[in-house]
Design a protein around this motif. Structure first.
Motif, PDB file in Angstrom:
ATOM      1  N   TYR A 190     -27.646   1.844 -28.492  1.00  0.00           N
ATOM      2  CA  TYR A 190     -27.547   0.854 -27.408  1.00  0.00           C
ATOM      3  C   TYR A 190     -26.356   1.130 -26.493  1.00  0.00           C
ATOM      4  CZ  TYR A 190     -31.245  -1.383 -29.891  1.00  0.00           C
ATOM      5  OH  TYR A 190     -32.457  -1.621 -30.481  1.00  0.00           O
ATOM      6  N   ASP A 191     -25.765   2.319 -26.647  1.00  0.00           N
ATOM      7  CA  ASP A 191     -24.664   2.718 -25.764  1.00  0.00           C
ATOM      8  C   ASP A 191     -24.689   4.238 -25.668  1.00  0.00           C
ATOM      9  OD1 ASP A 191     -22.500   2.678 -24.118  1.00  0.00           O
ATOM     10  OD2 ASP A 191     -21.029   2.228 -25.686  1.00  0.00           O
ATOM     11  N   ASP A 192     -25.792   4.759 -25.117  1.00  0.00           N
ATOM     12  CA  ASP A 192     -26.000   6.202 -25.081  1.00  0.00           C
ATOM     13  C   ASP A 192     -24.976   6.882 -24.169  1.00  0.00           C
ATOM     14  OD1 ASP A 192     -27.698   6.745 -22.257  1.00  0.00           O
ATOM     15  OD2 ASP A 192     -27.870   4.725 -23.086  1.00  0.00           O
ATOM     16  N   ALA A 193     -24.659   8.113 -24.539  1.00  0.00           N
ATOM     17  CA  ALA A 193     -23.623   8.866 -23.821  1.00  0.00           C
ATOM     18  C   ALA A 193     -23.996   9.085 -22.360  1.00  0.00           C
ATOM     19  CB  ALA A 193     -23.374  10.205 -24.517  1.00  0.00           C
ATOM     20  N   GLY A 194     -25.284   9.167 -22.069  1.00  0.00           N
ATOM     21  CA  GLY A 194     -25.720   9.372 -20.689  1.00  0.00           C
ATOM     22  C   GLY A 194     -25.647   8.115 -19.825  1.00  0.00           C
ATOM     23  N   GLY A 195     -25.379   6.972 -20.452  1.00  0.00           N
ATOM     24  CA  GLY A 195     -25.182   5.738 -19.685  1.00  0.00           C
ATOM     25  C   GLY A 195     -26.452   5.055 -19.209  1.00  0.00           C
ATOM     26  N   VAL A 196     -27.599   5.421 -19.763  1.00  0.00           N
ATOM     27  CA  VAL A 196     -28.857   4.796 -19.319  1.00  0.00           C
ATOM     28  C   VAL A 196     -28.915   3.328 -19.743  1.00  0.00           C
ATOM     29  CG1 VAL A 196     -31.379   4.950 -19.350  1.00  0.00           C
ATOM     30  CG2 VAL A 196     -30.007   7.037 -19.441  1.00  0.00           C
ATOM     31  N   THR A 197     -28.478   3.041 -20.984  1.00  0.00           N
ATOM     32  CA  THR A 197     -28.489   1.646 -21.447  1.00  0.00           C
ATOM     33  C   THR A 197     -27.497   0.799 -20.649  1.00  0.00           C
ATOM     34  OG1 THR A 197     -29.046   2.488 -23.643  1.00  0.00           O
ATOM     35  CG2 THR A 197     -28.424   0.161 -23.494  1.00  0.00           C
ATOM     36  N   ALA A 198     -26.356   1.386 -20.295  1.00  0.00           N
ATOM     37  CA  ALA A 198     -25.392   0.666 -19.448  1.00  0.00           C
ATOM     38  C   ALA A 198     -26.050   0.310 -18.108  1.00  0.00           C
ATOM     39  CB  ALA A 198     -24.153   1.522 -19.231  1.00  0.00           C
ATOM     40  N   GLU A 199     -26.770   1.244 -17.526  1.00  0.00           N
ATOM     41  CA  GLU A 199     -27.463   0.978 -16.254  1.00  0.00           C
ATOM     42  C   GLU A 199     -28.478  -0.158 -16.402  1.00  0.00           C
ATOM     43  OE1 GLU A 199     -27.130   1.838 -13.055  1.00  0.00           O
ATOM     44  OE2 GLU A 199     -25.275   2.702 -13.843  1.00  0.00           O
ATOM     45  N   PHE A 200     -29.171  -0.142 -17.539  1.00  0.00           N
ATOM     46  CA  PHE A 200     -30.159  -1.186 -17.857  1.00  0.00           C
ATOM     47  C   PHE A 200     -29.468  -2.559 -17.875  1.00  0.00           C
ATOM     48  CE2 PHE A 200     -32.246  -3.435 -21.553  1.00  0.00           C
ATOM     49  CZ  PHE A 200     -33.459  -3.714 -20.939  1.00  0.00           C
ATOM     50  N   ASN A 201     -28.297  -2.628 -18.473  1.00  0.00           N
ATOM     51  CA  ASN A 201     -27.535  -3.874 -18.542  1.00  0.00           C
ATOM     52  C   ASN A 201     -27.016  -4.249 -17.138  1.00  0.00           C
ATOM     53  OD1 ASN A 201     -26.403  -6.062 -19.848  1.00  0.00           O
ATOM     54  ND2 ASN A 201     -24.842  -4.886 -20.966  1.00  0.00           N
ATOM     55  N   TYR A 202     -26.478  -3.279 -16.410  1.00  0.00           N
ATOM     56  CA  TYR A 202     -25.961  -3.538 -15.052  1.00  0.00           C
ATOM     57  C   TYR A 202     -27.067  -3.990 -14.104  1.00  0.00           C
ATOM     58  CZ  TYR A 202     -21.840  -0.940 -16.678  1.00  0.00           C
ATOM     59  OH  TYR A 202     -20.747  -0.504 -17.378  1.00  0.00           O
ATOM     60  N   ASN A 203     -28.298  -3.541 -14.383  1.00  0.00           N
ATOM     61  CA  ASN A 203     -29.417  -3.918 -13.507  1.00  0.00           C
ATOM     62  C   ASN A 203     -29.605  -5.432 -13.442  1.00  0.00           C
ATOM     63  OD1 ASN A 203     -31.947  -3.364 -11.958  1.00  0.00           O
ATOM     64  ND2 ASN A 203     -32.884  -4.278 -13.766  1.00  0.00           N
ATOM     65  N   LEU A 204     -29.252  -6.115 -14.553  1.00  0.00           N
ATOM     66  CA  LEU A 204     -29.351  -7.582 -14.544  1.00  0.00           C
ATOM     67  C   LEU A 204     -28.396  -8.176 -13.500  1.00  0.00           C
ATOM     68  CD1 LEU A 204     -30.402 -10.256 -15.777  1.00  0.00           C
ATOM     69  CD2 LEU A 204     -28.517 -10.108 -17.420  1.00  0.00           C
ATOM     70  N   VAL A 205     -27.191  -7.621 -13.419  1.00  0.00           N
ATOM     71  CA  VAL A 205     -26.209  -8.109 -12.440  1.00  0.00           C
ATOM     72  C   VAL A 205     -26.700  -7.814 -11.021  1.00  0.00           C
ATOM     73  CG1 VAL A 205     -23.810  -7.956 -11.663  1.00  0.00           C
ATOM     74  CG2 VAL A 205     -24.348  -7.733 -14.106  1.00  0.00           C
ATOM     75  N   ARG A 206     -27.254  -6.624 -10.836  1.00  0.00           N
ATOM     76  CA  ARG A 206     -27.803  -6.282  -9.511  1.00  0.00           C
ATOM     77  C   ARG A 206     -28.900  -7.271  -9.129  1.00  0.00           C
ATOM     78  NH1 ARG A 206     -27.733  -0.903 -11.516  1.00  0.00           N
ATOM     79  NH2 ARG A 206     -25.779   0.067 -10.879  1.00  0.00           N
ATOM     80  N   ARG A 207     -29.737  -7.594 -10.111  1.00  0.00           N
ATOM     81  CA  ARG A 207     -30.833  -8.517  -9.836  1.00  0.00           C
ATOM     82  C   ARG A 207     -30.305  -9.911  -9.489  1.00  0.00           C
ATOM     83  NH1 ARG A 207     -35.827 -10.378 -13.889  1.00  0.00           N
ATOM     84  NH2 ARG A 207     -36.968 -11.454 -12.232  1.00  0.00           N
ATOM     85  N   ILE A 208     -29.307 -10.375 -10.205  1.00  0.00           N
ATOM     86  CA  ILE A 208     -28.715 -11.686  -9.911  1.00  0.00           C
ATOM     87  C   ILE A 208     -28.114 -11.670  -8.504  1.00  0.00           C
ATOM     88  CG2 ILE A 208     -26.828 -13.267 -10.523  1.00  0.00           C
ATOM     89  CD1 ILE A 208     -27.301 -12.392 -13.485  1.00  0.00           C
ATOM     90  N   ASN A 209     -27.354 -10.631  -8.195  1.00  0.00           N
ATOM     91  CA  ASN A 209     -26.713 -10.565  -6.875  1.00  0.00           C
ATOM     92  C   ASN A 209     -27.753 -10.523  -5.749  1.00  0.00           C
ATOM     93  OD1 ASN A 209     -24.190 -10.701  -7.975  1.00  0.00           O
ATOM     94  ND2 ASN A 209     -23.727  -8.511  -7.785  1.00  0.00           N
ATOM     95  N   ARG A 210     -28.851  -9.815  -5.995  1.00  0.00           N
ATOM     96  CA  ARG A 210     -29.879  -9.659  -4.965  1.00  0.00           C
ATOM     97  C   ARG A 210     -30.741 -10.923  -4.836  1.00  0.00           C
ATOM     98  NH1 ARG A 210     -32.235  -5.527  -7.217  1.00  0.00           N
ATOM     99  NH2 ARG A 210     -33.885  -6.759  -8.162  1.00  0.00           N
ATOM    100  N   GLU A 211     -31.245 -11.439  -5.960  1.00  0.00           N
ATOM    101  CA  GLU A 211     -32.230 -12.526  -5.895  1.00  0.00           C
ATOM    102  C   GLU A 211     -31.600 -13.906  -5.831  1.00  0.00           C
ATOM    103  OE1 GLU A 211     -35.393 -12.267  -8.808  1.00  0.00           O
ATOM    104  OE2 GLU A 211     -35.473 -10.082  -8.649  1.00  0.00           O
TER     105      GLU A 211
END
Ligand code: AVJ
Length: 328
Positions: A208-229
């Motif tokens: 749940y914390d992969d070195a490539g940062g994909v899971t981090a992006e998945f988590n950050y996407n929620l913040v992007r969605r809140i800021n946008r919507e």
């Protein structure tokens, strides 16, 4: 395509804001500790990011479960028998669902999902792969009892709930769902369910914390969605993705940690975070033989058989909805 009539699956205001999303986010940010229900991670971008997560080296559950479906399908086909209506809770994956369907000679396939677009696409894809198999998609919220299409009424049912999605839910919600599934499928039905297993903390946290940062992006996407919507101004660059093991509850938690004192607004409402304070965004519960048995039994399902992958990382359990009994 069946839609549960009269049921507005997504309610929006005049400007198109998803009302449940706004209510959940505002409630979650007002609460202490802050927490937002994980379902809001899965918009289009989030669902795509989850697909990407299933391919990162550290995230083993999808590969482990696919291995079980590939290598053990003969065994569960023998236990389940042919002629069942396979009712999948969720739109289905292009990899796992065909593995199950080609193993058991089903009478029909009934995918249930709240997201009509995904559902239609997945159903069309499946119908193409299995010409001659009746496919009856149903657009519905499967957290409640779902009315199944009349065409499958007389067929014995096999519920399919892979991916350890049950692990997203706290025990109370998981039990509610299992009981709803039982009501949807009826006494005598079987359920094939995936549950991820408790293992070394380092392995779990890395998933749940992969070195490539994909899971981090998945988590950050929620913040992007809140800021946008929700017209938010949460400073994403001041939040850090964190995956932590909660040993009391046997779960990996995803959090967003404030790197300094923060002030922001969402939908016109002001919020603050102390340095180190977090927004809890997802739980992923892990199980062992006893806890998975306990959860299934609490939801009205008796475990019949279980399988794990070769490395013992992930389990698939076949359970049966037996008539209730109080005797030992
Ligand atoms: C889709 C809920 C099964 O909990 O493993 C993966 C979601 N979140 N990485 C999981 C998820 C971060 C996943 N489930």
């Amino acid at each position: 395509m069946t839609t549960n009539k009269g049921l507005a699956l997504v309610e929006r205001d005049e400007s198109g804001v998803d009302l449940a999303f706004r209510a959940n986010v505002l409630d979650g940010l007002r609460a202490s500790p802050k927490a937002i229900p994980a379902r809001w991670l899965y918009d289009d971008a989030g669902s795509q990011l989850f697909e990407d997560i299933t391919k990162v080296p550290e995230y083993y559950p999808t590969r482990a479960e696919t291995e079980i479906l590939k290598t053990r399908s003969g065994e569960f086909a023998a236990l389940v028998g042919p002629g069942r209506a396979v009712v999948e809770f969720g739109s289905g994956s292009s990899v796992k669902t065909p593995l199950l369907l080609s193993a058991i000679e089903p009478a029909s396939y009934v995918p249930l999902d709240i997201a009509g677009d995904f559902l239609r696409a997945a159903a069309a894809d499946l119908a193409e792969k299995f010409p001659g198999l009746p496919v009856h998609p149903v657009e519905a919220d499967f957290m409640r009892r779902v009315e199944l299409p009349g065409e499958v009424a007389d067929q014995p049912k096999l519920g399919f709930f892979p991916g350890s999605t049950i692990g997203n839910m706290v025990a109370r919600t998981a039990v509610d769902l299992l009981r709803s599934m039982r009501e949807t499928l009826g006494t005598g039905a079987r359920l094939l369910i995936g549950m991820d297993l408790i293992k070394d903390e380092e392995v779990l946290v890395a998933a749940y914390d992969d070195a490539g940062g994909v899971t981090a992006e998945f988590n950050y996407n929620l913040v992007r969605r809140i800021n946008r919507e929700l017209e938010g101004d949460i400073p994403l660059d001041k939040l850090r993705h964190d995956a932590r093991w909660n040993d009391d509850y046997a779960r990996v938690e995803m959090h967003l940690v404030a790197q300094e004192t923060l002030a922001f607004t969402v939908s016109g409402e002001a919020f603050g975070m102390e340095k180190g304070e977090t927004i809890h965004t997802e739980n992923s519960h892990k199980f062992n033989r006893r806890t998975s048995n306990m959860l299934l039994l609490a939801g009205g399902w008796e475990p019949v058989e279980r399988w794990t992958d070769e490395q013992g990382r992930f389990s698939m359990i076949l359970a049966e909805a037996r008539p209730p009994r109080s005797a030992p």
